[in-house]
Design a protein around this motif. Structure first.
Motif, PDB file in Angstrom:
ATOM      1  N   ASN A  73       8.397   4.338   7.008  1.00 21.44           N
ATOM      2  CA  ASN A  73       7.513   4.816   8.051  1.00 21.44           C
ATOM      3  C   ASN A  73       8.350   6.116   8.813  1.00 21.44           C
ATOM      4  N   PHE A  74       9.370   6.419   8.714  1.00 19.09           N
ATOM      5  CA  PHE A  74      10.044   7.510   9.675  1.00 19.09           C
ATOM      6  C   PHE A  74       9.488   8.851   9.065  1.00 19.09           C
ATOM      7  N   VAL A  75       9.055   9.085   7.902  1.00 18.47           N
ATOM      8  CA  VAL A  75       8.796  10.355   7.136  1.00 18.47           C
ATOM      9  C   VAL A  75       7.089  10.280   7.646  1.00 18.47           C
ATOM     10  N   ALA A  76       6.387   9.364   7.890  1.00 19.84           N
ATOM     11  CA  ALA A  76       4.987   9.390   8.559  1.00 19.84           C
ATOM     12  C   ALA A  76       4.910   8.765   9.577  1.00 19.84           C
ATOM     13  N   PRO A  77       5.301   9.208  10.676  1.00 27.63           N
ATOM     14  CA  PRO A  77       5.126   8.233  11.926  1.00 27.63           C
ATOM     15  C   PRO A  77       3.942   8.288  12.606  1.00 27.63           C
ATOM     16  N   PRO A  78       3.569   7.041  13.113  1.00 26.49           N
ATOM     17  CA  PRO A  78       2.058   6.876  13.805  1.00 26.49           C
ATOM     18  C   PRO A  78       1.531   8.176  14.572  1.00 26.49           C
ATOM     19  N   PRO A  79       0.483   8.635  14.121  1.00 20.35           N
ATOM     20  CA  PRO A  79      -0.009   9.627  15.105  1.00 20.35           C
ATOM     21  C   PRO A  79      -0.734   9.214  16.411  1.00 20.35           C
ATOM     22  N   ARG A  80      -0.559  10.029  17.242  1.00 21.93           N
ATOM     23  CA  ARG A  80      -1.212   9.889  18.901  1.00 21.93           C
ATOM     24  C   ARG A  80      -2.392  10.008  18.921  1.00 21.93           C
ATOM     25  N   ARG A 195      -4.547  -7.488  -0.836  1.00 18.64           N
ATOM     26  CA  ARG A 195      -3.924  -8.810  -0.440  1.00 18.64           C
ATOM     27  C   ARG A 195      -3.368  -8.535   0.957  1.00 18.64           C
ATOM     28  N   GLY A 196      -3.212  -9.665   1.802  1.00 15.05           N
ATOM     29  CA  GLY A 196      -2.287  -9.350   3.043  1.00 15.05           C
ATOM     30  C   GLY A 196      -2.729 -10.758   3.949  1.00 15.05           C
ATOM     31  N   GLY A 197      -3.853 -11.408   3.594  1.00 17.53           N
ATOM     32  CA  GLY A 197      -4.119 -12.629   4.285  1.00 17.53           C
ATOM     33  C   GLY A 197      -5.018 -12.204   5.648  1.00 17.53           C
ATOM     34  N   THR A 198      -4.734 -12.944   6.894  1.00 13.51           N
ATOM     35  CA  THR A 198      -5.348 -12.856   8.042  1.00 13.51           C
ATOM     36  C   THR A 198      -4.395 -12.118   8.880  1.00 13.51           C
ATOM     37  N   VAL A 199      -4.946 -10.953   9.599  1.00 13.73           N
ATOM     38  CA  VAL A 199      -4.369 -10.317  10.665  1.00 13.73           C
ATOM     39  C   VAL A 199      -4.822 -10.077  11.788  1.00 13.73           C
ATOM     40  N   ARG A 200      -4.381 -10.724  12.965  1.00 13.78           N
ATOM     41  CA  ARG A 200      -4.746 -10.592  14.035  1.00 13.78           C
ATOM     42  C   ARG A 200      -4.287  -9.226  14.788  1.00 13.78           C
ATOM     43  N   LEU A 201      -5.733  -8.360  15.522  1.00 12.79           N
ATOM     44  CA  LEU A 201      -5.386  -7.025  16.198  1.00 12.79           C
ATOM     45  C   LEU A 201      -4.550  -7.566  17.563  1.00 12.79           C
ATOM     46  N   ALA A 219      -4.077   0.742   3.982  1.00 15.43           N
ATOM     47  CA  ALA A 219      -3.541   0.106   5.338  1.00 15.43           C
ATOM     48  C   ALA A 219      -2.162  -0.137   5.727  1.00 15.43           C
ATOM     49  N   HIS A 220      -2.121  -0.026   7.033  1.00 10.03           N
ATOM     50  CA  HIS A 220      -0.693  -0.068   7.648  1.00 10.03           C
ATOM     51  C   HIS A 220      -0.749  -1.603   8.294  1.00 10.03           C
ATOM     52  N   LEU A 221       0.144  -2.520   8.109  1.00 11.02           N
ATOM     53  CA  LEU A 221      -0.015  -3.847   8.697  1.00 11.02           C
ATOM     54  C   LEU A 221       1.237  -4.240   9.333  1.00 11.02           C
ATOM     55  N   GLU A 222       2.259  -3.345   9.497  1.00 14.95           N
ATOM     56  CA  GLU A 222       3.666  -3.665  10.062  1.00 14.95           C
ATOM     57  C   GLU A 222       4.052  -2.679  11.139  1.00 14.95           C
ATOM     58  N   ASP A 223       4.508  -2.961  12.051  1.00 13.25           N
ATOM     59  CA  ASP A 223       5.464  -1.986  13.139  1.00 13.25           C
ATOM     60  C   ASP A 223       6.134  -0.921  12.245  1.00 13.25           C
ATOM     61  N   PRO A 224       6.450   0.147  12.933  1.00 14.61           N
ATOM     62  CA  PRO A 224       5.716   0.607  14.286  1.00 14.61           C
ATOM     63  C   PRO A 224       4.495   0.916  14.174  1.00 14.61           C
ATOM     64  N   TRP A 225       3.790   1.017  13.112  1.00 15.56           N
ATOM     65  CA  TRP A 225       2.377   1.637  12.901  1.00 15.56           C
ATOM     66  C   TRP A 225       1.272   0.438  13.853  1.00 15.56           C
TER      67      TRP A 225
END
Length: 325
Positions: A73-80, A195-201, A219-225
């Motif tokens: 994640n650190f080389v592609a940080p979440p954009p604002r 794959r990934g099951g159910t993800v609650r926003l 898709a990104h499913l995990e923090d910090p994204w």
């Protein structure tokens, strides 16, 4: 299957953003053969510089962190947001604490390339973050910076189009238009080929990122994204020169000229003069002149949107384009 459970509050908080760092990572993955291959002309142009960077910089250390499933994640940080720049991303990469980076090294640097002594020396060094950041900065400037204005314009126009679809047809239609394999069912977004099951926003909304390099959907499913869908921007085929997927404007060209035909075809979504100039690699002055002529002929109208003036086809312009297909 992957399913996002979506509430009304999630829709209120869902938003679009651009990510130069993510597109750089996707480009590097393509060049190293881990992702969707680049069109031949682009690969031929970029591969010599890419191979030189691998020899002369620490780029191999950054590449060793990429896996078939993704990267750190650190080389592609979440954009604002939509105004994200490479300078913004680079500052966030450089600010990564060493311990956080090393935690990601342990999770991602597991392939044969990570055992290369030169790569290992970088990953084990106390200045690993700054060395990887510097290599990525050099890769940005030599491989992507020159093309980024055109790519950014394509992504910005995509967002304008999607926002228009939301206003006219709602979120369900917009989400399903991202890819044929995405469906809105029973208050949720379902992606059958993930794959990934159910993800609650959980009220945080969904982040949507257009990209010219993503193959179909990521898709990104995990923090910090935040929970994120990365999708292929409209107009990417024309950028790659995939002319078989682009309408052939022979009759339209004969009627209004090649440059004006390109502009009319490109205006399947509203766009400003600057967006059209960048996405079509045309001079802004020439674009403005052609738009004025098309508007005078009744084929376009214009309207202010914030600080921009957006052009769109009139019913006559739509009929003319439809008749040229």
């Amino acid at each position: 299957m992957l399913r996002f459970e979506v509430s009304v509050e999630d829709l209120l908080r869902s938003r679009f953003a651009l990510s130069p760092a993510l597109d750089l990572c996707l480009l590097l993955r393509s060049l190293v053969g881990q992702d969707r291959p680049l069109p031949r002309a682009w690969a031929t142009r970029l591969l010599p510089a890419f191979e030189r960077l691998r020899r002369e910089t620490e780029l191999n250390a950054a590449l060793a962190l990429q896996t078939p499933q993704g990267g750190p994640n650190f080389v592609a940080p979440p954009p604002r947001g939509l105004n994200q720049t490479w300078a913004d991303d680079l500052a966030m990469i450089r600010a990564t604490p060493l311990e956080a980076a090393r935690h990601e090294f342990a999770a991602t640097a597991t392939g044969p390339s990570a055992r290369d002594p030169r790569v290992r020396a970088v990953l084990d060094s106390p200045d690993a973050v700054s060395r990887i950041a510097e290599a990525m900065d050099q890769a940005w400037h030599e491989l992507l910076a020159a093309d980024w204005p055109q790519m950014r314009a394509i992504c910005e126009r995509d967002v304008v189009h999607r926002v228009g679809v939301i206003g006219e047809h709602g979120w369900a239609t917009t989400i399903e238009s991202l890819h044929p394999g995405i469906a809105w069912r029973a208050g949720g977004i379902e992606i059958g080929f993930f794959r990934g099951g159910t993800v609650r926003l959980a009220g945080d909304g969904l982040l949507l990122i257009p990209s010219v390099f993503v193959g179909h959907i990521a898709a990104h499913l995990e923090d910090p994204w935040p929970r994120t869908l990365v999708y292929r921007a409209r107009g990417t085929a024309a950028l790659w020169g995939e002319q078989e997927t682009v309408p052939q404007p022979d009759a339209l060209t004969a009627l209004v000229g090649r440059a004006r035909a390109r502009l009319l075809l490109a205006l399947d979504a509203p766009a400003s003069t600057s967006h059209l100039a960048r996405s079509l690699a045309m001079a802004p002055g020439a674009v403005g002149d052609h738009l004025a002529i098309l508007r005078g002929a009744g084929l376009l109208v214009r309207a202010r949107s914030g600080r921009s003036v957006l052009y769109r086809r009139t019913p006559l312009g739509e009929a003319l384009v439809a008749g040229s297909g």
